[in-house]
Design a protein around this motif. Structure first.
Motif, PDB file in Angstrom:
ATOM      1  N   LEU A  84       0.869  -1.175   0.000  1.00 20.85           N
ATOM      2  CA  LEU A  84       0.000   0.000   0.000  1.00 20.85           C
ATOM      3  C   LEU A  84       0.906   1.225   0.000  1.00 20.85           C
ATOM      4  O   LEU A  84       1.474   1.575   1.037  1.00 20.85           O
ATOM      5  N   PRO A  85       1.070   1.891  -1.153  1.00 17.45           N
ATOM      6  CA  PRO A  85       1.963   3.053  -1.228  1.00 17.45           C
ATOM      7  C   PRO A  85       1.376   4.257  -0.518  1.00 17.45           C
ATOM      8  O   PRO A  85       0.212   4.261  -0.112  1.00 17.45           O
ATOM      9  N   GLN A  86       2.187   5.287  -0.365  1.00 22.55           N
ATOM     10  CA  GLN A  86       1.737   6.517   0.286  1.00 22.55           C
ATOM     11  C   GLN A  86       0.771   7.275  -0.628  1.00 22.55           C
ATOM     12  O   GLN A  86       1.041   7.458  -1.806  1.00 22.55           O
ATOM     13  N   SER A  87      -0.373   7.684  -0.078  1.00 21.70           N
ATOM     14  CA  SER A  87      -1.379   8.480  -0.795  1.00 21.70           C
ATOM     15  C   SER A  87      -1.732   7.894  -2.161  1.00 21.70           C
ATOM     16  O   SER A  87      -1.558   8.543  -3.197  1.00 21.70           O
ATOM     17  N   PRO A  88      -2.223   6.653  -2.217  1.00 24.24           N
ATOM     18  CA  PRO A  88      -2.582   6.047  -3.507  1.00 24.24           C
ATOM     19  C   PRO A  88      -3.814   6.717  -4.115  1.00 24.24           C
ATOM     20  O   PRO A  88      -4.656   7.261  -3.387  1.00 24.24           O
ATOM     21  N   LEU A 155      -5.905  -6.801   1.512  1.00 21.84           N
ATOM     22  CA  LEU A 155      -6.348  -8.052   2.132  1.00 21.84           C
ATOM     23  C   LEU A 155      -6.914  -9.017   1.103  1.00 21.84           C
ATOM     24  O   LEU A 155      -6.766 -10.233   1.225  1.00 21.84           O
ATOM     25  N   ALA A 156      -7.568  -8.463   0.081  1.00 26.43           N
ATOM     26  CA  ALA A 156      -8.146  -9.307  -0.965  1.00 26.43           C
ATOM     27  C   ALA A 156      -7.069 -10.073  -1.735  1.00 26.43           C
ATOM     28  O   ALA A 156      -7.380 -11.070  -2.398  1.00 26.43           O
ATOM     29  N   GLN A 157      -5.829  -9.618  -1.640  1.00 29.15           N
ATOM     30  CA  GLN A 157      -4.729 -10.349  -2.282  1.00 29.15           C
ATOM     31  C   GLN A 157      -4.389 -11.635  -1.534  1.00 29.15           C
ATOM     32  O   GLN A 157      -3.665 -12.478  -2.046  1.00 29.15           O
ATOM     33  N   GLU A 158      -4.900 -11.749  -0.292  1.00 26.47           N
ATOM     34  CA  GLU A 158      -4.648 -12.942   0.544  1.00 26.47           C
ATOM     35  C   GLU A 158      -3.163 -13.213   0.709  1.00 26.47           C
ATOM     36  O   GLU A 158      -2.707 -14.351   0.588  1.00 26.47           O
ATOM     37  N   THR A 159      -2.401 -12.164   1.002  1.00 25.00           N
ATOM     38  CA  THR A 159      -0.968 -12.328   1.232  1.00 25.00           C
ATOM     39  C   THR A 159      -0.677 -12.419   2.719  1.00 25.00           C
ATOM     40  O   THR A 159      -1.405 -11.848   3.539  1.00 25.00           O
ATOM     41  N   ASP A 160       0.406 -13.095   3.055  1.00 22.16           N
ATOM     42  CA  ASP A 160       0.830 -13.179   4.454  1.00 22.16           C
ATOM     43  C   ASP A 160       1.583 -11.924   4.883  1.00 22.16           C
ATOM     44  O   ASP A 160       1.735 -11.664   6.074  1.00 22.16           O
ATOM     45  N   ILE A 161       2.097 -11.167   3.905  1.00 25.02           N
ATOM     46  CA  ILE A 161       2.916  -9.986   4.193  1.00 25.02           C
ATOM     47  C   ILE A 161       2.257  -8.754   3.575  1.00 25.02           C
ATOM     48  O   ILE A 161       1.879  -8.775   2.403  1.00 25.02           O
ATOM     49  N   ILE A 162       2.125  -7.690   4.373  1.00 17.34           N
ATOM     50  CA  ILE A 162       1.567  -6.431   3.887  1.00 17.34           C
ATOM     51  C   ILE A 162       2.553  -5.313   4.187  1.00 17.34           C
ATOM     52  O   ILE A 162       2.982  -5.143   5.340  1.00 17.34           O
ATOM     53  N   LEU A 163       2.922  -4.546   3.165  1.00 19.83           N
ATOM     54  CA  LEU A 163       3.816  -3.399   3.305  1.00 19.83           C
ATOM     55  C   LEU A 163       3.002  -2.118   3.159  1.00 19.83           C
ATOM     56  O   LEU A 163       2.179  -1.996   2.247  1.00 19.83           O
ATOM     57  N   LEU A 164       3.235  -1.154   4.052  1.00 19.24           N
ATOM     58  CA  LEU A 164       2.481   0.103   4.006  1.00 19.24           C
ATOM     59  C   LEU A 164       3.431   1.283   4.203  1.00 19.24           C
ATOM     60  O   LEU A 164       4.228   1.294   5.147  1.00 19.24           O
ATOM     61  N   ASP A 165       3.326   2.260   3.312  1.00 23.67           N
ATOM     62  CA  ASP A 165       4.167   3.455   3.394  1.00 23.67           C
ATOM     63  C   ASP A 165       3.354   4.604   3.981  1.00 23.67           C
ATOM     64  O   ASP A 165       2.485   5.177   3.318  1.00 23.67           O
TER      65      ASP A 165
END
Length: 274
Positions: A84-88, A155-165
């Motif tokens: 999730l990039p900054q200010s998408p 969350l819909a990507q169903e990933t175990d890792i989430i990155l957020l800026d």
């Protein structure tokens, strides 16, 4: 020994001839919230973008499950790690449900969504509390609501890792807490590994299991909030003289007040006196 599916080794990152990140080796502990802190321009967002494969590295490597991510297919990486990039920005006129459905693209073999896709999308809308807005245009929502929608897409990507800026940028205090409480819930209840860049030191101390402090493109300190949010580290990283106490509610370190070290105004006054 803590497990780490995601790590970097001797990572150097540059914009043109300017090297931003220098020789960073970082291990992201599985099942924890890791927060990267540092002053503006220290390289924290650049590091996150390179881990997410948005920005290339000059040298060194990023590994996910033992494989270099730049040698893996985009689709395969997107099934393991969301960013999730900054200010998408969402395309104009897109509804909440349509945006969240984009998270299913890594799994789609056909254009149409299947029953599994709809099930995951509905779940993501519900757990983030935006199901009531599913038919509304994303641009019509408040900043906090939009940020929850973007998290729902991740969350819909169903990933175990989430990155957020910087997921709390431009949000008021209550919406900042809502977003961070949601991320903590996802970490504790859904066992998601969270990596985020934050500016607010007190939020970092309160919500992170592990904090990484950066300065001039390098890691200068990493560990628990108690190990990183200290007067000495804040002096080194942010050039401030901070008073750090224990929060009576959370028992975590809190930066209560601070002053600049060698303020430019003090220096100006000294020159006038001389």
């Amino acid at each position: 020994m803590s497990l780490s599916r995601l790590n970097t080794k001797n990572l150097h990152i540059a914009y043109g001839d300017q090297e931003i990140v220098k020789n960073v080796s970082l291990h992201i502990t599985d099942g924890m919230i890791t927060t990267i802190i540092g002053s503006n321009g220290c390289g924290k967002s650049t590091l996150l973008k390179t881990i997410a494969r948005i920005h290339p590295s000059k040298s060194g490597s990023v590994f996910l499950d033992g494989k270099e991510i730049h040698k893996e297919s985009t689709k395969k990486i997107a099934q393991k790690m969301a960013i999730l990039p900054q200010s998408p920005d969402a395309p104009e006129g897109l509804t909440v449900a349509e945006l969240v459905s984009y998270g299913r693209f890594p799994y789609q073999k056909r254009v149409r969504l299947n029953a599994k896709d709809h099930e995951v999308i509905n779940w993501a809308l519900q757990v983030t509390g935006v199901d009531a807005f599913r038919h509304k245009v994303v641009d019509s929502l408040s900043g906090g609501q939009r940020q929850k929608v973007w998290i729902a897409m991740a969350l819909a990507q169903e990933t175990d890792i989430i990155l957020l800026d910087e997921p709390t940028t431009y949000l008021d205090l209550s919406h900042q807490l809502e977003i961070l409480e949601l991320l903590k819930w996802l970490n504790v209840k859904e066992k998601r590994t969270i990596v985020m860049v934050l500016h607010d030191l007190n939020h970092a101390a309160r919500f992170a299991d592990r904090i990484v402090a950066m300065k001039h493109g390098q890691i200068v300190k990493e560990g628990s909030a108690e190990e990183v949010i200290t007067t000495a580290t804040l002096r080194d990283v942010f050039h401030i003289d901070a008073e750090v106490i224990k929060d009576p509610r959370t028992k975590k370190p809190v930066c209560l007040t601070y002053d600049l070290i060698d303020s430019i105004f003090d220096a100006a006054e000294e020159k006038v006196i001389v």
